[in-house]
Design a protein around this motif. Structure first.
Motif, PDB file in Angstrom:
ATOM      1  N   TRP A  83       0.830  -1.203   0.000  1.00 45.48           N
ATOM      2  CA  TRP A  83       0.000   0.000   0.000  1.00 45.48           C
ATOM      3  C   TRP A  83       0.868   1.257   0.000  1.00 45.48           C
ATOM      4  O   TRP A  83       0.655   2.170  -0.807  1.00 45.48           O
ATOM      5  N   THR A  84       1.868   1.287   0.887  1.00 47.73           N
ATOM      6  CA  THR A  84       2.771   2.440   0.927  1.00 47.73           C
ATOM      7  C   THR A  84       3.569   2.541  -0.364  1.00 47.73           C
ATOM      8  O   THR A  84       3.822   3.637  -0.870  1.00 47.73           O
ATOM      9  N   MET A  85       3.969   1.400  -0.913  1.00 45.49           N
ATOM     10  CA  MET A  85       4.698   1.386  -2.176  1.00 45.49           C
ATOM     11  C   MET A  85       3.861   2.009  -3.292  1.00 45.49           C
ATOM     12  O   MET A  85       4.365   2.809  -4.099  1.00 45.49           O
ATOM     13  N   ALA A  86       2.582   1.669  -3.329  1.00 45.96           N
ATOM     14  CA  ALA A  86       1.692   2.210  -4.359  1.00 45.96           C
ATOM     15  C   ALA A  86       1.529   3.719  -4.204  1.00 45.96           C
ATOM     16  O   ALA A  86       1.604   4.473  -5.190  1.00 45.96           O
ATOM     17  N   ILE A  87       1.319   4.164  -2.967  1.00 47.49           N
ATOM     18  CA  ILE A  87       1.155   5.595  -2.708  1.00 47.49           C
ATOM     19  C   ILE A  87       2.434   6.349  -3.055  1.00 47.49           C
ATOM     20  O   ILE A  87       2.394   7.438  -3.646  1.00 47.49           O
ATOM     21  N   SER A  89       4.770   5.500  -5.252  1.00 48.26           N
ATOM     22  CA  SER A  89       4.941   5.511  -6.713  1.00 48.26           C
ATOM     23  C   SER A  89       3.977   6.487  -7.382  1.00 48.26           C
ATOM     24  O   SER A  89       4.383   7.302  -8.226  1.00 48.26           O
ATOM     25  N   ILE A  90       2.704   6.411  -6.988  1.00 51.13           N
ATOM     26  CA  ILE A  90       1.698   7.297  -7.570  1.00 51.13           C
ATOM     27  C   ILE A  90       1.989   8.749  -7.198  1.00 51.13           C
ATOM     28  O   ILE A  90       1.851   9.664  -8.027  1.00 51.13           O
ATOM     29  N   GLY A  91       2.403   8.964  -5.951  1.00 48.30           N
ATOM     30  CA  GLY A  91       2.706  10.312  -5.483  1.00 48.30           C
ATOM     31  C   GLY A  91       3.842  10.951  -6.253  1.00 48.30           C
ATOM     32  O   GLY A  91       3.747  12.109  -6.680  1.00 48.30           O
ATOM     33  N   MET A  92       4.920  10.204  -6.462  1.00 51.16           N
ATOM     34  CA  MET A  92       6.068  10.739  -7.188  1.00 51.16           C
ATOM     35  C   MET A  92       5.727  10.994  -8.648  1.00 51.16           C
ATOM     36  O   MET A  92       6.053  12.053  -9.200  1.00 51.16           O
ATOM     37  N   ALA A  93       5.078  10.028  -9.283  1.00 53.39           N
ATOM     38  CA  ALA A  93       4.725  10.187 -10.700  1.00 53.39           C
ATOM     39  C   ALA A  93       3.751  11.346 -10.894  1.00 53.39           C
ATOM     40  O   ALA A  93       3.912  12.169 -11.807  1.00 53.39           O
ATOM     41  N   GLY A  94       2.748  11.430 -10.023  1.00 48.93           N
ATOM     42  CA  GLY A  94       1.765  12.496 -10.130  1.00 48.93           C
ATOM     43  C   GLY A  94       2.360  13.876  -9.924  1.00 48.93           C
ATOM     44  O   GLY A  94       2.028  14.822 -10.644  1.00 48.93           O
ATOM     45  N   GLY A  95       3.256  13.999  -8.938  1.00 47.40           N
ATOM     46  CA  GLY A  95       3.900  15.278  -8.679  1.00 47.40           C
ATOM     47  C   GLY A  95       4.751  15.743  -9.851  1.00 47.40           C
ATOM     48  O   GLY A  95       4.741  16.923 -10.220  1.00 47.40           O
ATOM     49  N   ASP A  96       5.468  14.812 -10.462  1.00 49.36           N
ATOM     50  CA  ASP A  96       6.327  15.143 -11.600  1.00 49.36           C
ATOM     51  C   ASP A  96       5.488  15.570 -12.806  1.00 49.36           C
ATOM     52  O   ASP A  96       5.817  16.550 -13.480  1.00 49.36           O
ATOM     53  N   PHE A 134       9.449  14.194  -2.635  1.00 45.66           N
ATOM     54  CA  PHE A 134      10.308  13.013  -2.476  1.00 45.66           C
ATOM     55  C   PHE A 134      10.914  12.928  -1.081  1.00 45.66           C
ATOM     56  O   PHE A 134      10.796  11.901  -0.397  1.00 45.66           O
ATOM     57  N   PHE A 135      11.540  14.005  -0.634  1.00 45.13           N
ATOM     58  CA  PHE A 135      12.228  13.968   0.651  1.00 45.13           C
ATOM     59  C   PHE A 135      11.245  13.908   1.824  1.00 45.13           C
ATOM     60  O   PHE A 135      11.591  13.385   2.888  1.00 45.13           O
ATOM     61  N   SER A 136      10.026  14.418   1.640  1.00 48.71           N
ATOM     62  CA  SER A 136       9.007  14.270   2.683  1.00 48.71           C
ATOM     63  C   SER A 136       8.639  12.799   2.864  1.00 48.71           C
ATOM     64  O   SER A 136       8.491  12.308   3.986  1.00 48.71           O
ATOM     65  N   MET A 137       8.501  12.096   1.745  1.00 45.54           N
ATOM     66  CA  MET A 137       8.142  10.678   1.833  1.00 45.54           C
ATOM     67  C   MET A 137       9.305   9.836   2.359  1.00 45.54           C
ATOM     68  O   MET A 137       9.097   8.893   3.125  1.00 45.54           O
ATOM     69  N   ILE A 192       1.785  17.118  -0.916  1.00 45.95           N
ATOM     70  CA  ILE A 192       2.204  16.043   0.000  1.00 45.95           C
ATOM     71  C   ILE A 192       1.275  15.966   1.206  1.00 45.95           C
ATOM     72  O   ILE A 192       0.996  14.864   1.708  1.00 45.95           O
ATOM     73  N   LEU A 193       0.756  17.086   1.686  1.00 45.70           N
ATOM     74  CA  LEU A 193      -0.194  17.062   2.798  1.00 45.70           C
ATOM     75  C   LEU A 193      -1.477  16.343   2.395  1.00 45.70           C
ATOM     76  O   LEU A 193      -2.036  15.557   3.172  1.00 45.70           O
ATOM     77  N   THR A 194      -1.934  16.600   1.176  1.00 47.56           N
ATOM     78  CA  THR A 194      -3.125  15.916   0.668  1.00 47.56           C
ATOM     79  C   THR A 194      -2.864  14.423   0.487  1.00 47.56           C
ATOM     80  O   THR A 194      -3.701  13.584   0.828  1.00 47.56           O
ATOM     81  N   LEU A 195      -1.682  14.113  -0.032  1.00 46.58           N
ATOM     82  CA  LEU A 195      -1.311  12.711  -0.252  1.00 46.58           C
ATOM     83  C   LEU A 195      -1.255  11.939   1.066  1.00 46.58           C
ATOM     84  O   LEU A 195      -1.775  10.820   1.174  1.00 46.58           O
ATOM     85  N   PHE A 196      -0.635  12.531   2.077  1.00 49.07           N
ATOM     86  CA  PHE A 196      -0.557  11.884   3.396  1.00 49.07           C
ATOM     87  C   PHE A 196      -1.939  11.689   4.000  1.00 49.07           C
ATOM     88  O   PHE A 196      -2.209  10.684   4.651  1.00 49.07           O
ATOM     89  N   LYS A 197      -2.818  12.669   3.792  1.00 47.81           N
ATOM     90  CA  LYS A 197      -4.172  12.558   4.348  1.00 47.81           C
ATOM     91  C   LYS A 197      -4.936  11.436   3.651  1.00 47.81           C
ATOM     92  O   LYS A 197      -5.669  10.669   4.311  1.00 47.81           O
ATOM     93  N   LEU A 198      -4.792  11.314   2.341  1.00 44.09           N
ATOM     94  CA  LEU A 198      -5.439  10.231   1.607  1.00 44.09           C
ATOM     95  C   LEU A 198      -4.874   8.877   2.029  1.00 44.09           C
ATOM     96  O   LEU A 198      -5.608   7.895   2.153  1.00 44.09           O
ATOM     97  N   TYR A 199      -3.568   8.848   2.261  1.00 49.04           N
ATOM     98  CA  TYR A 199      -2.905   7.618   2.729  1.00 49.04           C
ATOM     99  C   TYR A 199      -3.487   7.181   4.072  1.00 49.04           C
ATOM    100  O   TYR A 199      -3.770   5.996   4.296  1.00 49.04           O
TER     101      TYR A 199
END
Length: 207
Positions: A83-87, A89-96, A134-137, A192-199
């Protein structure tokens, strides 16, 4: 009230980003940029130049791409935390992708007389935005393994300082305007705040 503090921070970051975007799209020279570019100016062949040039490579796509691959392999093979791996990967790709899309929409030209080879548009800074994501994750993954609160704080502060230095290095190398960096940080923080909240909300584990 505290429950929705993350939403307030996301909103503030987005308001700051859209304010900066509007200012940049006006095409007028910005006093904020002029002041901070003079303040953080460095000369070639100096210690400051060498230091900031080294720091700026930590935010390059090759470094972050390789670091992301290592994190994904770590989560997949060692931790088996899919689950964390998916988040991640999706987080990095989406941000870029988001950063590239906005750059191509705004089409802000980079500062003149930059001190290193660079291509592409300037606003918002990918080093600032994607680097912060990236560095936040990475900081989260490390802090997750640490038990002591003092050490967690030390790791968190260390990563914050690193991200800030990467941003400053882009101004020192004259490849970004300060508003590019500030906008990258603002949008990256909202992301990243939104991503962490969704996670936290959707996943089986709590941050």
């Amino acid at each position: 009230m505290i429950k929705y503090s993350w939403f307030a921070m996301v909103l503030i970051c987005l308001l700051l980003f859209f304010f900066l975007m509007q200012e940049v799209e006006s095409g007028k020279p910005l006093a904020f940029d002029t002041y901070f570019m003079k303040l953080i100016s460095v000369g070639e062949n100096t210690f400051s130049f060498t230091f900031f040039k080294s720091i700026t490579y930590l935010g390059k796509s090759k470094f972050i791409g390789f670091g992301s691959l290592l994190c994904v392999l770590y989560l997949w093979i060692i931790k088996k935390d899919y689950w964390t791996m998916a988040i991640f990967s999706i987080g990095m790709a989406g941000g870029d992708v988001l950063n590239g899309w906005i750059k191509n929409h705004i089409k802000r030209v980079r500062p003149e007389n930059h001190l290193m080879e660079i291509a592409g548009f300037s606003f918002p800074s990918g080093h600032a935005m994607v680097g912060l994501i990236f560095f936040s994750m990475v900081a989260y993954l490390i802090m997750k393994e640490i038990k002591g609160n003092s050490l967690k704080w030390a790791v968190g502060i260390g990563f914050v300082c690193l991200v800030l230095l990467i941003g400053v290095s882009r101004i020192a190398m004259k490849v970004h305007f300060p508003t590019d960096i500030l906008a990258g940080f603002a949008l990256g923080a909202a992301y990243i705040l939104t991503l962490f909240k969704l996670y936290e909300f959707l996943g089986p584990k709590v941050l």
